[in-house]
Design a protein around this motif. Structure first.
Motif, mmCIF file in Angstrom:
data_model
loop_
_atom_site.group_PDB
_atom_site.id
_atom_site.type_symbol
_atom_site.label_atom_id
_atom_site.label_comp_id
_atom_site.label_asym_id
_atom_site.label_seq_id
_atom_site.Cartn_x
_atom_site.Cartn_y
_atom_site.Cartn_z
ATOM 1 N N GLY A 1 37.864 16.311 96.470
ATOM 2 C CA GLY A 1 36.681 15.591 96.006
ATOM 3 C C GLY A 1 35.619 16.579 95.549
ATOM 4 N N ASN A 2 34.916 16.222 94.499
ATOM 5 C CA ASN A 2 33.796 17.029 94.029
ATOM 6 C C ASN A 2 32.564 16.134 94.094
ATOM 7 N N TRP A 3 31.778 16.330 95.143
ATOM 8 C CA TRP A 3 30.616 15.450 95.345
ATOM 9 C C TRP A 3 29.484 15.767 94.372
ATOM 10 N N LYS A 4 29.553 16.900 93.713
ATOM 11 C CA LYS A 4 28.492 17.336 92.791
ATOM 12 C C LYS A 4 27.139 17.334 93.507
ATOM 13 N N CYS A 5 26.074 16.967 92.806
ATOM 14 C CA CYS A 5 24.720 17.019 93.395
ATOM 15 C C CYS A 5 24.377 15.636 93.948
ATOM 16 N N GLY B 1 34.383 27.321 87.704
ATOM 17 C CA GLY B 1 34.631 27.062 86.281
ATOM 18 C C GLY B 1 34.570 25.599 85.905
ATOM 19 N N HIS B 2 33.947 24.777 86.751
ATOM 20 C CA HIS B 2 33.806 23.362 86.380
ATOM 21 C C HIS B 2 33.065 23.278 85.038
ATOM 22 N N SER B 3 33.454 22.329 84.209
ATOM 23 C CA SER B 3 32.861 22.262 82.856
ATOM 24 C C SER B 3 31.346 22.059 82.912
ATOM 25 N N TYR C 1 43.112 20.972 85.750
ATOM 26 C CA TYR C 1 42.894 20.678 84.327
ATOM 27 C C TYR C 1 42.014 19.442 84.239
ATOM 28 N N GLU C 2 40.849 19.620 83.619
ATOM 29 C CA GLU C 2 39.903 18.511 83.503
ATOM 30 C C GLU C 2 39.417 18.409 82.061
ATOM 31 N N PRO C 3 40.010 17.527 81.273
ATOM 32 C CA PRO C 3 39.489 17.346 79.917
ATOM 33 C C PRO C 3 38.061 16.826 80.005
ATOM 34 N N TRP D 1 36.178 15.239 78.083
ATOM 35 C CA TRP D 1 35.967 13.871 77.594
ATOM 36 C C TRP D 1 36.371 12.820 78.621
ATOM 37 N N ALA D 2 37.038 13.240 79.687
ATOM 38 C CA ALA D 2 37.462 12.273 80.706
ATOM 39 C C ALA D 2 36.604 12.352 81.963
ATOM 40 N N ILE D 3 35.712 13.341 82.045
ATOM 41 C CA ILE D 3 34.938 13.530 83.279
ATOM 42 C C ILE D 3 33.743 12.588 83.305
ATOM 43 N N GLY D 4 33.739 11.702 84.289
ATOM 44 C CA GLY D 4 32.606 10.798 84.493
ATOM 45 C C GLY D 4 32.444 9.762 83.393
ATOM 46 N N THR D 5 33.435 9.614 82.540
ATOM 47 C CA THR D 5 33.300 8.717 81.390
ATOM 48 C C THR D 5 34.059 7.413 81.582
ATOM 49 N N TYR E 1 45.022 17.309 88.179
ATOM 50 C CA TYR E 1 44.374 16.657 87.043
ATOM 51 C C TYR E 1 43.015 16.141 87.506
ATOM 52 N N GLY E 2 41.992 16.259 86.687
ATOM 53 C CA GLY E 2 40.695 15.670 87.000
ATOM 54 C C GLY E 2 40.098 15.011 85.776
ATOM 55 N N GLY E 3 39.433 13.877 86.008
ATOM 56 C CA GLY E 3 38.777 13.155 84.910
ATOM 57 C C GLY E 3 38.974 11.664 85.089
ATOM 58 N N SER E 4 37.959 11.009 85.682
ATOM 59 C CA SER E 4 37.993 9.559 85.898
ATOM 60 C C SER E 4 39.242 9.094 86.647
ATOM 61 N N CYS E 5 39.700 9.909 87.555
ATOM 62 C CA CYS E 5 40.825 9.506 88.409
ATOM 63 C C CYS E 5 40.284 8.468 89.397
ATOM 64 N N SER E 6 41.030 7.395 89.613
ATOM 65 C CA SER E 6 40.528 6.281 90.433
ATOM 66 C C SER E 6 41.683 5.675 91.217
ATOM 67 N N GLY F 1 44.740 15.675 92.414
ATOM 68 C CA GLY F 1 43.588 15.436 91.559
ATOM 69 C C GLY F 1 42.326 16.102 92.047
ATOM 70 N N LEU F 2 41.440 16.363 91.093
ATOM 71 C CA LEU F 2 40.059 16.745 91.416
ATOM 72 C C LEU F 2 39.237 15.505 91.054
ATOM 73 N N ILE F 3 38.565 14.956 92.064
ATOM 74 C CA ILE F 3 37.994 13.624 91.938
ATOM 75 C C ILE F 3 36.475 13.708 92.054
ATOM 76 N N GLY F 4 35.758 13.242 91.049
ATOM 77 C CA GLY F 4 34.303 13.233 91.107
ATOM 78 C C GLY F 4 33.797 11.931 91.707
ATOM 79 N N GLY F 5 33.413 10.997 90.851
ATOM 80 C CA GLY F 5 32.772 9.749 91.280
ATOM 81 C C GLY F 5 33.488 9.045 92.424
ATOM 82 N N ALA F 6 34.796 8.931 92.328
ATOM 83 C CA ALA F 6 35.549 8.155 93.335
ATOM 84 C C ALA F 6 35.660 8.889 94.673
HETATM 85 C C1 PEP Z 1 34.866 16.102 88.133
HETATM 86 O O1 PEP Z 1 33.675 16.197 87.950
HETATM 87 O O2 PEP Z 1 35.513 17.096 88.517
HETATM 88 C C2 PEP Z 1 35.502 14.811 87.886
HETATM 89 C C3 PEP Z 1 36.786 14.765 87.740
HETATM 90 O O3 PEP Z 1 34.650 13.738 87.813
HETATM 91 P P1 PEP Z 1 35.083 12.175 87.657
HETATM 92 O O4 PEP Z 1 36.245 11.936 88.591
HETATM 93 O O5 PEP Z 1 33.868 11.404 88.041
HETATM 94 O O6 PEP Z 1 35.490 11.991 86.244
#
Ligand code: PEP
Length: 252
Positions: free
Chosen positions: A8-12, A96-98, A168-170, A172-176, A212-217, A233-238
């Protein structure tokens, strides 16, 4: 053998109290789940690392920082060094997060310093790579990711490279909410694994965990994780809701 990892990536996000509560919830749910086949990582803000590390009870749950200083110590106001991170009980560091590349101008040169420091301190880097939408639309995503790897972690010795996790986190898929299709993700991860085999060797490539990371749910994790080259996965929001994060872990 490569590991399955859900990080999980809780970010800020989250106050200290909220973060500790979330970590306890995740740790309890993971312990109840029983199976220890998946390594679970919680990427928390720096301020939460020590408290979250002490709050975790499940043995397959680990803590990650989301960044580290590019210098080992000294007069760098506001920075947090790898030895400080390691002293909290954290075992991983996301590098190296985008968002860091884009908003904080992290270059390959800076990332090389951070990766080397993290490895020397015994932290496991989760090294992020991935292209922006314009690059995907131009069809040059493979060349772009190859360059990102060649400028950074492909400069490591084989022994050091073996300690790295790749995400790998495209962009265009992160948080979108726009996930890469499982085929797009699989194709890129297979490509990265092939690059590793060419640069190092096939065993190192087979043993490398690539996420894989990017809007994984919870809705798409099973299909993504079912792909042969996707090791988690690397998971942000979820990752900010314990039940959603557990559903993603349970996709395995
Ligand atoms: C991320 O920020 O690394 C990420 C994958 O975010 P999200 O799952 O919200 O797209």
């Amino acid at each position: 053998m490569r590991k399955k990892i859900v990080a999980g990536n809780w970010k800020c996000n989250t106050t200290l109290a909220e973060g500790v509560a979330l970590a306890k919830q995740v740790s309890n749910l993971v312990a109840e789940r029983g199976a220890k086949d998946v390594v679970v990582v919680l990427g928390t803000p720096f301020t939460h690392l020590a408290s979250v590390a002490s709050a975790i009870e499940a043995e397959n749950v680990f803590v990650a920082a989301q960044n580290c200083a590019a210098e080992p110590k000294g007069a760098f106001t506001g920075e947090v060094s790898v030895s400080m991170i390691q002293s909290t009980g954290a075992a991983y560091v996301i590098l190296g997060h985008s968002e860091r590349r884009e908003y904080y101008h992290e270059t390959s040169e800076i990332l090389n310093k951070k990766v080397a420091l993290a490895l020397a301190q015994g932290l496991i880097p989760i090294y992020c790579c991935g292209e922006a939408l314009a690059i995907r639309e131009a069809g040059t995503e493979n060349a772009f990711v190859k360059t990102q790897l060649e400028e950074t972690i492909f400069n490591l010795s084989a022994d050091d490279f073996k300690k790295i996790v790749i995400a790998y986190e495209p962009i265009w898929a992160i948080g979108t909410g726009r996930t890469a299709s499982s085929q797009q993700a699989q194709d890129m991860l297979a490509f990265i694994r092939q690059l590793i085999a060419t640069k190092f060797d096939q065993t190192i490539a087979n043993d490398c965990s690539i996420l894989y990371g990017g809007s994984c749910s919870p809705a798409n994790a099973k299909e993504l994780f079912g792909q042969p080259d996707i090791d988690g996965g690397l998971i942000g929001g979820a990752s900010l809701k314990a039940e959603d994060f557990l559903s993603i872990i349970n996709a395995y």
